[in-house]
Enzyme design. Structure first.
Site, PDB file in Angstrom:
ATOM      1  N   GLU A  45      -7.811 -13.217 -15.694  1.00 15.12           N
ATOM      2  CA  GLU A  45      -7.110 -11.999 -15.267  1.00 15.12           C
ATOM      3  C   GLU A  45      -6.272 -12.350 -14.045  1.00 15.12           C
ATOM      4  O   GLU A  45      -5.112 -12.705 -14.182  1.00 15.12           O
ATOM      5  CB  GLU A  45      -8.107 -10.872 -14.992  1.00 15.12           C
ATOM      6  CG  GLU A  45      -7.464  -9.505 -14.990  1.00 15.12           C
ATOM      7  CD  GLU A  45      -8.430  -8.392 -15.369  1.00 15.12           C
ATOM      8  OE1 GLU A  45      -8.084  -7.240 -15.113  1.00 15.12           O
ATOM      9  OE2 GLU A  45      -9.524  -8.665 -15.900  1.00 15.12           O
ATOM     10  N   GLU A  73     -17.349  -6.085  -8.659  1.00 16.55           N
ATOM     11  CA  GLU A  73     -16.473  -5.171  -9.400  1.00 16.55           C
ATOM     12  C   GLU A  73     -17.228  -3.901  -9.792  1.00 16.55           C
ATOM     13  O   GLU A  73     -16.669  -2.806  -9.756  1.00 16.55           O
ATOM     14  CB  GLU A  73     -15.990  -5.888 -10.659  1.00 16.55           C
ATOM     15  CG  GLU A  73     -15.097  -5.062 -11.561  1.00 16.55           C
ATOM     16  CD  GLU A  73     -14.532  -5.891 -12.700  1.00 16.55           C
ATOM     17  OE1 GLU A  73     -13.478  -5.498 -13.222  1.00 16.55           O
ATOM     18  OE2 GLU A  73     -15.139  -6.930 -13.060  1.00 16.55           O
TER      19      GLU A  73
END
Length: 924
Positions: A484, A777
């Site tokens: 990502e 996260e």
């Protein structure tokens, strides 16, 4: 009379001794002086073309003469037009409050880069090795090498290397790596612009034979990006081009005055060698048996190398001086432990999750292969966990030459997010020195510190700083480990205020805001990440993410007094607000299901929240109001008073429309959840939607979306919701930042501290208790005894979004809030914890100088230590139940001329103070 008012920390375009192509660069300085209440009443700037001229006060480029006023930053150069390559030496002096001039500052300098494309004699050169990049899953061609020998005629007075690439480069001169920078020239939309670096190489060249060498790799230009491979995107690499290219020119000025330029062209020789694979996400493979010994030194035999190919330039592509902070080595980490594993593997623990590389030290036989795999955490059985990397191979491989004395290798063109390294291929058991961690980060100067007497909170702060360090990596990425590593706009806007307290992010965001505006979409929305290669066709825009296009420039303006950023992007911001108005169909509210046309439906909303979802359209309406209020303030700052009034009026309309549509008669938030059907297509839509949520009230209070009489009610409902949730938060990416500030600003400081100090899931303390040394996260990325959450799907252990609590630590626990832009004025209003914390100390180096604030509670006594920089004014709120007990330096404050008492209200004595250090005590 003289004064000791002295300028220091002189910067040009936010940087010390930069190369810039801003034609009228902005100059800034800080001031120091003894005594209290010192201000600058005037300044004078001298700019000269040599240090000798400047030393004798001969300002041949610009003499500002005496300028009345207190401005010490964002002062635009106002002298003779500056040509490419001009070196500018400057100094400044200031007059104090009595009108006395202080001493001149030390000399500072900046240099003009290449201001026109015509200054570039170099061609784009390349070596197409695509055909060699065959692999089952990953097509990874080798990295091309380039070299050129040149004869310099005489002694060199000055030499500059101007260099860039489409891809990544490392440049060498006479066998030496040039510069301390990594991953240059940085990530941009290469179709629109590419940056270059300038290096002073005067001491690296000599009369006679010299060799220039470069290695380049795919990088962001031609390598794998994001999750394109994971989601089956039709394009997985080569997003900007297929072949990495180099452009370089060495400009030499001889002591005789003669000048010469050696520029990249087809006479540069090229080959491929030891770097067999090099990819940001997938790792690097190095075969030491293919090395070219001394290839970047003069005299190397390159007869087997071929000539470079010339590639055409895109006429519309700009080539500009890099405005940000380049990526550099922050520190090295020694391995803490090495543990043998089954099958000849060894597990190294570097003691900290970070972004960067390792240096390998190894002895072995020719052809031995060392394989390095990287992971952030371990499985409960002690094995390295790599499944959260998804399709990022993140594997480095080294094939030994078999040198008797051993071999050392550091990759050049990949990076990883990790704490643990699993190494296989050692012939004998390795020691700790076999693996060294190399921490890489954009070199944003340190700006702040935060410390308490509570270990949990100190660890939380340290984790926040490490997470920012790992993700401010040329662009503000979401994470450094998996496939990502994109400049997600929602994360960026939610965290930017927090970031300002830890580091000076002015230059870093000067660069990224160009990326963000380059990526503005045809419909005038800002994208969900920038730069914005098309890694998934459904990635468009999202409320709460796109507003980064307004929130980030606004934060840079407020923090650094930067109005240029407003002027530069004003048309883009206006265009986005027009889109938002049209999207509301002129009603200034987004009713349920207004954003069904995007993917996911409604956008990302309060991403990774717990429990019932806050309607994304309700949040979108609040964000619309929030950015309209910022537009009003920014318009005023650049003198657009009519536009300021226009956006103020829109802000009022949005607030009214929000209340009308989304609140019941008592003022509670509600939603027509039937409009969302079964929630299919919405993020966590199956959980159902409710207007009455922590996230809804936190944002409404934080964004000033409520009338004063409703604000307190909303704060009380927020507390009720937390209590009903077993005294736990339920917020996600968009709710977590405003949560504690909303509690504090409605008189619920105790509840804010309780959430901060909680160690139960979900909380910040829960992460710390479960061994975190960076911010996760998810609130439940890992639970001791239970394991990992959605590990193969999406589970980063280095993600700064939930670290946005940092804003509250500085703003409320330490009490520091900006007033006039650039902290020309500020307030200090610390919130004293009832329990768990008895002491807080924070420092923040603002663009106007160092601010310090600290409080300590001993029984019912409070001591407050504050440092106010020269040329600023602080409004301080001293916590006390009895104003008569407030002392400064053990003396009553009534008679102190340096302290202006403003009044007593709601448990605080309010005073106004100028520069100096103050020691207040009070009874509370």
């Amino acid at each position: 009379m003289t004064t000791d008012l002295k300028p220091l920390n002189l910067r040009t375009e936010y940087k010390i001794t930069p190369v810039t192509d801003v034609v009228k660069p902005r100059l800034s300085w800080e001031l120091t002086a003894t005594g209290r209440g010192q201000v600058q009443t005037a300044y004078q700037l001298l700019v000269a073309s040599s240090s000798e001229l400047l030393a004798s006060d001969k300002a041949d480029l610009w003499n500002s003469n005496k300028v009345i006023g207190n401005t010490t930053n964002q002062v635009e150069y106002g002298g003779k037009p500056l040509a490419s390559r001009t070196v500018c030496f400057w100094k400044v002096r200031s007059w104090d409050k009595t009108g006395q001039p202080g001493p001149w500052s030390a000399t500072a300098k900046w240099e003009m880069g290449l201001l026109n494309k015509a200054d570039w004699k170099a061609e784009w050169i390349g070596n197409d090795l695509t055909a060699l990049g065959k692999g089952k899953t990953y097509q990874l061609p080798p990295a091309p090498f380039f070299r050129k020998e040149t004869q310099l005629k005489g002694s060199v007075k000055r030499a500059r290397l101007y260099v860039t690439s489409l891809g990544l480069y490392e440049f060498q001169l006479n066998g030496k790596r040039i510069g301390k920078d990594y991953f240059t020239p940085g990530w941009t939309d290469y179709n629109k612009r590419v940056y270059y670096q300038t290096y002073d190489v005067t001491s690296d060249v000599k009369a006679g034979k010299n060799a220039l060498g470069a290695v380049i790799a795919d990088g962001w230009y031609a390598g794998y990006l994001g999750y394109a491979l994971l989601v089956g995107n039709p394009v997985v690499r080569n997003f900007y081009g297929n072949v990495p290219l180099l452009k370089a020119q060495l400009e030499v000025e001889y002591t005789s005055g003669e000048k010469e330029t050696i520029a990249s062209d087809q006479t540069w020789k090229t080959n491929h060698g030891p770097i067999v694979e090099a990819d940001l996400l997938n790792g690097e493979t190095y075969n030491a048996n293919l090395e070219f010994d001394n290839w970047s030194k003069a005299g190397y035999d390159d007869s087997k190398w071929k000539n470079s190919a010339i590639y055409p330039d895109k006429p519309e592509r700009k080539i500009e001086a890099y405005p940000g902070n380049t990526i550099q080595v922050f520190q090295e980490l020694k391995a803490k432990t090495v543990t043998p594993k089954a099958g000849g593997r060894y597990l190294f623990d570097l003691g900290q999750n970070f972004a960067g590389l390792v240096r390998l030290n190894v002895k072995g036989n020719k052809g031995d292969t060392i394989t390095l795999k990287f992971g952030e955490v371990l499985f409960p059985n002690g094995e390295i966990m790599t499944e959260n990397l998804r399709k990022a191979r993140a594997t480095d491989t080294y094939i030994l030459k078999g040198k008797k004395e051993g071999e050392t290798w550091t990759p050049k063109f990949t990076y990883h997010g990790f704490q643990y390294v699993e190494v296989s291929g050692f012939r004998t058991a390795p020691g700790l020195e076999a693996i060294t961690g190399i921490v890489l980060s954009s070199a944003t100067p340190s700006a702040g510190s935060f410390e308490t007497d509570n270990k949990l909170i100190n660890k939380l702060y340290e984790n926040i700083v490490w997470t920012q360090r790992s993700n401010y990596f040329d662009v503000p990425t979401d994470c450094p480990q998996r496939d990502e590593r994109l400049g997600w706009t929602g994360d960026a806007q939610a965290y930017i205020q927090s970031a300002t307290f830890n580091n000076d992010i002015s230059a870093f965001f000067t660069k990224w805001l160009v990326d963000l505006n380059d990526a503005q979409r045809a419909d005038h929305t800002y994208p969900i990440y920038a730069p914005a290669p098309n890694v998934r066709k459904t990635d468009t825009y999202s409320p709460g993410w796109s507003e980064a296009g307004i929130i980030c420039p606004y934060t840079i303006y407020k923090t650094y007094g930067d109005t240029k950023v407003i002027r530069e992007f004003w048309p883009n911001m206006v265009a986005y607000l027009k889109f938002m108005e049209a999207k509301s169909k002129g009603e200034y509210v987004y009713k349920e299901a207004s954003f069904e046309d995007i993917s996911p439906k409604g956008g990302f909303g309060d991403w990774l929240s717990v429990g019932k979802k806050t309607p994304p359209d309700l949040l979108a309406t609040m964000y619309y109001g929030y950015v309209a209020s910022m537009m009003a303030e920014m318009a005023k700052a650049i003198g657009k008073l009519d536009e300021s009034a226009y956006y103020d009026a829109i802000f009022t309309k949005i607030k009214q429309a929000l209340l009308t549509h989304y609140t019941d008669k008592t003022g509670k938030f509600k939603t027509n959840s039937a409009a969302y059907g079964d929630g299919n297509g919405y993020v966590d839509g199956e959980m159902g939607f409710d207007g009455h949520t922590q996230t809804a009230y936190a944002n409404a209070i934080y964004m000033h979306m409520l009338m004063p009489e409703l604000n307190q009610k909303a704060g009380n409902w927020l507390v009720d919701l937390i209590k009903a949730n077993n005294n736990k938060l339920s917020t996600g990416f968009l709710g977590v930042k405003p949560l504690l500030p909303a509690l504090s600003s409605t008189g619920h400081s105790n509840e804010a501290y309780k959430l901060l100090l909680s160690t139960e899931y979900p909380s910040w303390g829960f992460e710390v208790k479960n061994g975190a040394n960076t911010i996760w996260e998810r609130w439940n990325s890992y639970i001791k005894g239970k394991g990992f959450e959605n590990n193969a799907g999406m589970n980063s252990f280095n993600h700064y979004a939930f670290g946005s609590v940092n804003e509250w630590l500085f703003d409320y626990a330490a009490g520091l809030k900006v007033g006039e832009a650039g902290y020309r004025t500020f307030t200090i209003k610390p919130e004293i914890a009832k329990e768990g914390i008895n002491e807080v100390k924070a420092t923040y180096r603002s663009i106007n100088g160092m601010i310090e604030t600290g409080w300590k509670k001993t029984g019912s006594a409070i001591s407050l230590t504050i440092t106010v920089p020269v040329n600023t004014i602080a409004t301080v709120f001293i916590p006390t139940t009895n104003p008569a007990t407030v002392l400064e330096a053990k003396k009553a404050i009534k008679t102190n001329p340096a302290i202006n008492i403003k009044g007593f209200k709601e448990g605080y004595l309010q005073v106004e103070i100028g520069s100096g250090t103050y020691q207040f005590t009070s009874q509370n």
